[in-house]
Design a protein around this motif. Structure first.
Motif, PDB file in Angstrom:
ATOM      1  N   GLN A  60       0.666  -1.341  -0.071  1.00  0.00           N
ATOM      2  CA  GLN A  60      -0.181   0.130   0.222  1.00  0.00           C
ATOM      3  C   GLN A  60       0.521   1.213  -0.208  1.00  0.00           C
ATOM      4  O   GLN A  60       0.906   2.774  -0.849  1.00  0.00           O
ATOM      5  N   TRP A  61       1.907   1.270   0.948  1.00  0.00           N
ATOM      6  CA  TRP A  61       2.628   2.339   0.501  1.00  0.00           C
ATOM      7  C   TRP A  61       3.338   1.961  -0.800  1.00  0.00           C
ATOM      8  O   TRP A  61       3.770   3.800  -1.017  1.00  0.00           O
ATOM      9  N   ALA A  62       3.979   1.399  -0.875  1.00  0.00           N
ATOM     10  CA  ALA A  62       4.442   1.049  -2.048  1.00  0.00           C
ATOM     11  C   ALA A  62       3.253   2.477  -3.408  1.00  0.00           C
ATOM     12  O   ALA A  62       4.171   2.915  -4.182  1.00  0.00           O
ATOM     13  N   ASP A  63       2.359   1.871  -3.314  1.00  0.00           N
ATOM     14  CA  ASP A  63       1.535   2.069  -4.426  1.00  0.00           C
ATOM     15  C   ASP A  63       1.134   3.341  -4.449  1.00  0.00           C
ATOM     16  O   ASP A  63       1.019   3.957  -5.337  1.00  0.00           O
ATOM     17  N   LYS A  64       0.669   3.954  -3.384  1.00  0.00           N
ATOM     18  CA  LYS A  64       1.141   5.549  -2.715  1.00  0.00           C
ATOM     19  C   LYS A  64       2.121   5.729  -3.504  1.00  0.00           C
ATOM     20  O   LYS A  64       1.723   7.222  -3.851  1.00  0.00           O
ATOM     21  N   LEU A  65       3.204   5.693  -2.797  1.00  0.00           N
ATOM     22  CA  LEU A  65       4.622   7.177  -3.373  1.00  0.00           C
ATOM     23  C   LEU A  65       4.738   6.683  -4.809  1.00  0.00           C
ATOM     24  O   LEU A  65       5.298   7.483  -5.399  1.00  0.00           O
ATOM     25  N   ASP A  66       4.525   5.445  -5.523  1.00  0.00           N
ATOM     26  CA  ASP A  66       4.381   5.058  -6.825  1.00  0.00           C
ATOM     27  C   ASP A  66       3.253   6.256  -7.805  1.00  0.00           C
ATOM     28  O   ASP A  66       3.255   6.993  -8.509  1.00  0.00           O
ATOM     29  N   SER A  67       2.279   6.031  -7.365  1.00  0.00           N
ATOM     30  CA  SER A  67       1.538   7.122  -7.935  1.00  0.00           C
ATOM     31  C   SER A  67       1.528   9.062  -7.564  1.00  0.00           C
ATOM     32  O   SER A  67       1.764   9.913  -8.309  1.00  0.00           O
ATOM     33  N   LEU A  68       1.683   8.964  -6.725  1.00  0.00           N
ATOM     34  CA  LEU A  68       2.438  10.412  -6.228  1.00  0.00           C
ATOM     35  C   LEU A  68       3.793  11.221  -6.535  1.00  0.00           C
ATOM     36  O   LEU A  68       4.289  11.923  -7.483  1.00  0.00           O
ATOM     37  N   SER A  69       4.698  10.052  -6.904  1.00  0.00           N
ATOM     38  CA  SER A  69       5.927   9.844  -7.866  1.00  0.00           C
ATOM     39  C   SER A  69       5.487  10.771  -8.791  1.00  0.00           C
ATOM     40  O   SER A  69       6.026  11.584  -9.605  1.00  0.00           O
ATOM     41  N   ALA A  70       5.023   9.499  -9.789  1.00  0.00           N
ATOM     42  CA  ALA A  70       4.480  10.273 -10.915  1.00  0.00           C
ATOM     43  C   ALA A  70       3.901  11.464 -11.593  1.00  0.00           C
ATOM     44  O   ALA A  70       4.476  12.030 -12.562  1.00  0.00           O
ATOM     45  N   THR A  71       3.365  12.242 -10.402  1.00  0.00           N
ATOM     46  CA  THR A  71       2.780  13.170 -10.558  1.00  0.00           C
ATOM     47  C   THR A  71       3.427  14.304 -10.520  1.00  0.00           C
ATOM     48  O   THR A  71       3.786  14.981 -10.717  1.00  0.00           O
ATOM     49  N   ALA A  72       4.666  13.889  -9.121  1.00  0.00           N
ATOM     50  CA  ALA A  72       5.451  15.033  -8.646  1.00  0.00           C
ATOM     51  C   ALA A  72       6.491  15.204 -10.466  1.00  0.00           C
ATOM     52  O   ALA A  72       7.129  15.970 -10.561  1.00  0.00           O
ATOM     53  N   ILE A  73       6.856  14.156 -10.535  1.00  0.00           N
ATOM     54  CA  ILE A  73       7.658  14.236 -11.518  1.00  0.00           C
ATOM     55  C   ILE A  73       7.770  14.945 -13.210  1.00  0.00           C
ATOM     56  O   ILE A  73       9.249  15.347 -13.624  1.00  0.00           O
ATOM     57  N   GLN A  74       6.550  14.489 -13.220  1.00  0.00           N
ATOM     58  CA  GLN A  74       5.457  15.533 -14.492  1.00  0.00           C
ATOM     59  C   GLN A  74       6.083  16.955 -14.820  1.00  0.00           C
ATOM     60  O   GLN A  74       6.136  17.959 -15.134  1.00  0.00           O
TER      61      GLN A  74
END
Length: 525
Positions: A60-74
Motif C-alpha cells: 500500500q505504501w509503495a502504491d501510494k508513493l508510486d502514484s505520487l512520484s508519477a505526478t511529481a516528476i511531470q
C-alpha cells in the motif's frame, strides 16, 4: 494382582513426550505427534498471516508513493512550489521512510520459531525414522507386498489412502542400503525410478537413483542387469566418474563369467556328459507344513495361509453359553464361549470386556507405556529388539477397582487362582524363580481393538491363527495337567499391517492351582 497391558504396532500410546521415546513402536504415541504437527501448522499459518499483513502494508505504501512520484516528476518545480508538498517530502524522507524500514526489518517469526524450538525437543529421532522404515520393510516381507502396492497406498482395509513420493521410496531404499540390505534397496530404488519414468515431479534425479540401483543389483550377483542400468546412467550423465569405472569393471566381470561358463561346458563335453537346459525333472511334491522352517510358517499364518483344520476336526468345534460349572455370577447370565482350536485347546470368550473398561485400561496404561523387551541369550538380560516393536505397561488391581473387577472375572471363568498371577514386570531372566510362583500355567488374552489387516496371534507348531476381535478374549493352558510344558502353545504376534492393535493379557502361574487344576497322571495329560 496385576494385569499387563500391551499396545502393539503398526505401530501405541503417549507418556510425557521425550526425544527418546521410540515413537516408531507406538501408534498411540504417534497420534500425539499428529496433534503436535497440527499445532505447528497453526503457528505457521499465524506467521504467514503476519507476513502477508506486513507485505500488504508495504505494498500500500509503495502504491501510494508510486502514484505520487508519477505526478511529481511531470512538473517537479511546480509540484514543490506548493509549500505543503515541500513539507510532506521532507517529512517522508526524514521520518516515514525510516518507519517503513523498521516495518520491513520487523521480525514476525518470533512466535513460530519459539514454538518450533520448543516442540523440536519432542520430535522423533533418526532412530525413529529408521525404525519406522524397517517396520515397513518387515510388513512388506511378511505379507508379500510389492513396492508399487505400498507406494500407491493400496493396502487392505485402509481408510486414509496415502501414496508415497519418489523421495519417500528413495529414503526407504537408502535406509536399506545403509543396513547392507541390497534386496530391499533394489525394490525401492526401482520403485523410485518407475515413478520418475512415469513423470512424477521430484527434486531427485534419475542419475542418483540409478547409481544406487545398479550397485544394489551388482551386490546380489546380477552383473548383466547392473551393467544395463549403468549404461542407462551414463546416457544421462556421460561424465559420471563412478559409473564409468563401474562400467569397465562390470564388463570385465561379465566377460570373466562367460569365459568360466564356457570352460566348464567344454570340460563336461570332454568327460562325455551331455547337458541341456530343457532337462525334464519330476515335479517336486509340495512340502508338508511341518517341514517348513518356523519363520516361513509364521509368515504364512500371518497371511492366513498354512495348516488348515480338516472338516472332521472343525466339526468338533462348538460355541456355547458358559457358566464354568454353575458359577453363581454366571448361572443367570452365562458368557458366550466358542472353540478356536482343538489341539492345543484354545477358546474365545465373546463380549467379555466392555468399551468402558477398554477405555479405562487404555487411560491407565498410556502414561506408563515402555518399549517391550526380549531376553538376550548371550547376556542373560532383557533388551529391546528391532523385530519387537511394541510397548507395554503393568496395571495392578490396587490402582483401580475396575482392574480388580477384571481380574476377578478371569478367575471366575477359568477357575484358576489369580493371587499368584504376575504382579511385577521383572527385568531379570529368572523372574519366575524370584516370584516363587512356578511357571506360567495359562494365558488369558483380551483383544481391545479391531484391526483392519494383520495382527493375528499365531501358533506355528500347529498352524493355528487367532484374529483380533474387539471385546473378546482367548484362553489356553501353556502346561499340561502334569506340569510339563505344552510346546504346541508357543505363539507369536503378527505385525499389524493396517490399523492399531491393543491387547491385554494375564499370565496365571502354577502355585495356588493345586486344588483347582489337579496334576495329571501322565506327562501329556
Amino acid at each position: 494382582m496385576e494385569l499387563p497391558c500391551w499396545c502393539l504396532l503398526l505401530l501405541s500410546c503417549l507418556q510425557s513426550l521425550s526425544a527418546h521415546n521410540d515413537f516408531f513402536t507406538s501408534i498411540g504415541q504417534m497420534t500425539d505427534l499428529l496433534y503436535t504437527e497440527k499445532d505447528l501448522v497453526t503457528s505457521l499459518k499465524d506467521y504467514i498471516r503476519a507476513e502477508e499483513n506486513k507485505l500488504e502494508r508495504v505494498k500500500q505504501w509503495a502504491d501510494k508513493l508510486d502514484s505520487l512520484s508519477a505526478t511529481a516528476i511531470q512538473d517537479p518545480e511546480g509540484f514543490l512550489g506548493h509549500p505543503v508538498n515541500a513539507f510532506k517530502l521532507m517529512k517522508r524522507l526524514n521520518t516515514e521512510w525510516g518507519d517503513l524500514e523498521s516495518l520491513v526489518l520487523s521480525d514476525t517469526t518470533d512466535g513460530f520459531i519459539s514454538n518450533l524450538t520448543i516442540q523440536r525437543q519432542h520430535f522423533p529421532t533418526d532412530e525413529d525414522q529408521t525404525g519406522a522404515a524397517k517396520a515397513l520393510l518387515r510388513l512388506q516381507d511378511t505379507y508379500r507386498l510389492d513396492a508399487n502396492t505400498i507406494s500407491v497406498g493400496d493396502l487392505p482395509g485402509v481408510k486414509h489412502k496415502s501414496p508415497m513420493t519418489v523421495e519417500d521410496c528413495y529414503e526407504l531404499g537408502k535406509i536399506a542400503y545403509s543396513d547392507v540390505d541390497y534386496y530391499h534397496t533394489e525394490l525401492w530404488m526401482a520403485q523410485a525410478l518407475r515413478q520418475l519414468d512415469q513423470g512424477e515431479e521430484s527434486t531427485l534425479d534419475k542419475v542418483t537413483v540409478l547409481d544406487y540401483l545398479s550397485y544394489a543389483i551388482y551386490q546380489q550377483g546380477e552383473i548383466e542387469r547392473a551393467l544395463e542400468y549403468t549404461k542407462r546412467l551414463l546416457e544421462l550423465d556421460p561424465e559420471h566418474q563412478r559409473a564409468k569405472g563401474n562400467l569397465k569393471y562390470f564388463e570385465f566381470q561379465l566377460e570373466k563369467q562367460k569365459k568360466a561358463a564356457a570352460d566348464e561346458a567344454q570340460k563336461q563335453q570332454e568327460r562325455g556328459k551331455r547337458e541341456t537346459t530343457e532337462k525334464k525333472t519330476k515335479p517336486k511334491k509340495k512340502a508338508s507344513f511341518q517341514l517348513i522352517p518356523e519363520r516361513k510358517k509364521y509368515e504364512m499364518l500371518c497371511r492366513g495361509e498354512g495348516n488348515k483344520m480338516t472338516p472332521r476336526r472343525q466339526s468338533r468345534l462348538f460355541c456355547r453359553y458358559y457358566d464354568n460349572n454353575h458359577n453363581p455370577k454366571y448361572v443367570l447370565a452365562p458368557v458366550k464361549q466358542q472353540d478356536e482350536w482343538d489341539r492345543p485347546y484354545i477358546v474365545r470368550y465373546l463380549d467379555i470386556i466392555s468399551d468402558k473398561e477398554i477405555e479405562r485400561i487404555k487411560q491407565l496404561a498410556k502414561p506408563r507405556l515402555r518399549r517391550a523387551t526380549v531376553h538376550d541369550p548371550q547376556t542373560g538380560k532383557l533388551t529391546t529388539a528391532q523385530y519387537r516393536v511394541s510397548k507395554s505397561a503393568w496395571l495392578t488391581g490396587y490402582e483401580d477397582p475396575m482392574i480388580e473387577t477384571i481380574n476377578q472375572r478371569i478367575e471366575d471363568l477359568t477357575g484358576l487362582e489369580m493371587d499368584t498371577a504376575e504382579e511385577l514386570q521383572k527385568d531379570e531372566p529368572d523372574a519366575f524363580k524370584e516370584l516363587g510362583t512356578g511357571n506360567r500355567i495359562a494365558t488369558w488374552l483380551f483383544y481391545m481393538s479391531d484391526v483392519s489387516a494383520g495382527g493375528a496371534t499365531v501358533f506355528p507348531d500347529v498352524g493355528a491363527a487367532v484374529w483380533p476381535q474387539k471385546g473378546t478374549a482367548v484362553f489356553w493352558y501353556n502346561l499340561f495337567a502334569s506340569g510339563e510344558g505344552d510346546y504346541s502353545t508357543r505363539h507369536a504376534a503378527c505385525p499389524v499391517l493396517v490399523g492399531n492393535k491393543w491387547v491385554s493379557n494375564k499370565w496365571v502361574h502354577e502355585r495356588g492351582q493345586e486344588w483347582r487344576r489337579p496334576c495329571g497322571l501322565s506327562e501329556s495329560e
